[in-house]
Design a protein around this motif. Structure first.
Motif, PDB file in Angstrom:
ATOM      1  N   TRP A   1      39.511   8.957 -54.770  1.00 20.86           N
ATOM      2  CA  TRP A   1      39.177   8.812 -56.178  1.00 20.86           C
ATOM      3  C   TRP A   1      39.216  10.186 -56.821  1.00 20.86           C
ATOM      4  O   TRP A   1      39.165  11.208 -56.137  1.00 20.86           O
ATOM      5  CB  TRP A   1      37.808   8.151 -56.369  1.00 20.86           C
ATOM      6  N   GLN A   2      39.346  10.198 -58.143  1.00 20.17           N
ATOM      7  CA  GLN A   2      39.331  11.449 -58.878  1.00 20.17           C
ATOM      8  C   GLN A   2      38.824  11.221 -60.291  1.00 20.17           C
ATOM      9  O   GLN A   2      38.966  10.134 -60.838  1.00 20.17           O
ATOM     10  CB  GLN A   2      40.718  12.098 -58.904  1.00 20.17           C
TER      11      GLN A   2
ATOM     12  N   VAL B   1      42.439  16.938 -63.406  1.00 19.17           N
ATOM     13  CA  VAL B   1      41.510  16.549 -62.343  1.00 19.17           C
ATOM     14  C   VAL B   1      40.443  17.628 -62.200  1.00 19.17           C
ATOM     15  O   VAL B   1      40.747  18.800 -61.994  1.00 19.17           O
ATOM     16  CB  VAL B   1      42.249  16.351 -61.005  1.00 19.17           C
ATOM     17  N   VAL B   2      39.163  17.227 -62.328  1.00 17.88           N
ATOM     18  CA  VAL B   2      38.056  18.174 -62.224  1.00 17.88           C
ATOM     19  C   VAL B   2      37.134  17.888 -61.041  1.00 17.88           C
ATOM     20  O   VAL B   2      36.305  18.716 -60.687  1.00 17.88           O
ATOM     21  CB  VAL B   2      37.229  18.212 -63.532  1.00 17.88           C
ATOM     22  N   TRP B   3      37.269  16.705 -60.432  1.00 13.47           N
ATOM     23  CA  TRP B   3      36.427  16.343 -59.285  1.00 13.47           C
ATOM     24  C   TRP B   3      37.131  15.230 -58.536  1.00 13.47           C
ATOM     25  O   TRP B   3      37.717  14.323 -59.144  1.00 13.47           O
ATOM     26  CB  TRP B   3      35.056  15.899 -59.790  1.00 13.47           C
ATOM     27  N   SER B   4      37.105  15.276 -57.208  1.00 16.18           N
ATOM     28  CA  SER B   4      37.769  14.238 -56.426  1.00 16.18           C
ATOM     29  C   SER B   4      37.042  14.047 -55.103  1.00 16.18           C
ATOM     30  O   SER B   4      36.219  14.869 -54.703  1.00 16.18           O
ATOM     31  CB  SER B   4      39.238  14.611 -56.179  1.00 16.18           C
TER      32      SER B   4
ATOM     33  N   THR C   1      41.332   5.716 -58.888  1.00 16.96           N
ATOM     34  CA  THR C   1      41.245   5.506 -57.447  1.00 16.96           C
ATOM     35  C   THR C   1      42.600   5.040 -56.917  1.00 16.96           C
ATOM     36  O   THR C   1      43.477   4.632 -57.683  1.00 16.96           O
ATOM     37  CB  THR C   1      40.145   4.474 -57.099  1.00 16.96           C
ATOM     38  N   ARG C   2      42.758   5.132 -55.600  1.00 17.61           N
ATOM     39  CA  ARG C   2      43.967   4.631 -54.934  1.00 17.61           C
ATOM     40  C   ARG C   2      43.651   4.313 -53.482  1.00 17.61           C
ATOM     41  O   ARG C   2      42.696   4.834 -52.907  1.00 17.61           O
ATOM     42  CB  ARG C   2      45.100   5.634 -55.015  1.00 17.61           C
ATOM     43  N   ARG C   3      44.449   3.456 -52.904  1.00 18.16           N
ATOM     44  CA  ARG C   3      44.331   3.097 -51.490  1.00 18.16           C
ATOM     45  C   ARG C   3      45.188   4.070 -50.690  1.00 18.16           C
ATOM     46  O   ARG C   3      46.341   4.322 -51.036  1.00 18.16           O
ATOM     47  CB  ARG C   3      44.823   1.666 -51.275  1.00 18.16           C
ATOM     48  N   THR C   4      44.641   4.619 -49.609  1.00 17.12           N
ATOM     49  CA  THR C   4      45.404   5.563 -48.789  1.00 17.12           C
ATOM     50  C   THR C   4      45.620   5.082 -47.360  1.00 17.12           C
ATOM     51  O   THR C   4      46.443   5.629 -46.647  1.00 17.12           O
ATOM     52  CB  THR C   4      44.696   6.938 -48.736  1.00 17.12           C
TER      53      THR C   4
END
Length: 159
Positions: free
Chosen positions: A87-88, A95-98, A131-134
């Motif tokens: 997620w980020q 992007v400031v946090w992930s 978000t994304r699935r990895t």
């Protein structure tokens, strides 16, 4: 026991009242809750895509120096296969946090305070949570394309 006699001077009472009102106004500015809106149809937004997609977004005016954020994430399990992801958080497209979502069917919590100083001159700032699935299942699941990553903000506060 000593008793306190309230002042009868109108000007001093007005001055004290003005000080109390100013303190209340400052307090409101220090801890304003910000709304975020889901881009999906569920309260806990899910995504099964392998590229980042926005699940929550909102527009704010950066009036203070800091933004406190709390997130809730959860992986998925499809036919015994655990699914993890990433997620980020983006401010104005950057992007400031992930972080990551562990490939387990366990709820996780993340929180931080972001510096808004570079954005203080803007009248509006887009806040996005993606978000994304990895890893994990690639078929079946909630949307049919594999395991889904669930993400929901717990709070967003201007400090």
């Amino acid at each position: 026991m000593a008793q306190r006699v309230p002042s009868t001077d109108l000007l001093s009472r007005i001055a004290a009242l003005e000080q109390q009102m100013a303190a209340q106004e400052r307090k409101g500015w220090e801890r304003d809750e910000l709304p975020l809106y889901p881009t999906a149809y569920t309260a806990l937004a899910f995504s099964d895509t392998t590229s980042f997609s926005t699940l929550w977004e909102g527009v704010m005016t950066p009036r203070t120096a800091s933004l406190s954020i709390g997130l809730t994430t959860v992986g998925d399990q499809v036919s015994g296969t655990n699914t993890g992801g990433a997620w980020q958080v983006l401010l104005g497209g950057a992007v400031v946090w992930s972080g990551t979502v562990a490939p387990t069917y366990t709820i996780q919590y993340a929180s931080t305070v972001l510096d808004l100083t570079p954005y203080r001159g803007l009248s509006s700032l887009l806040v996005e949570i993606q978000t994304r699935r990895t890893s994990g299942a690639t078929t079946g699941g909630r949307g049919g394309a594999g395991g889904s990553i669930g993400l929901s903000p717990r709070y967003l506060r201007l400090l």
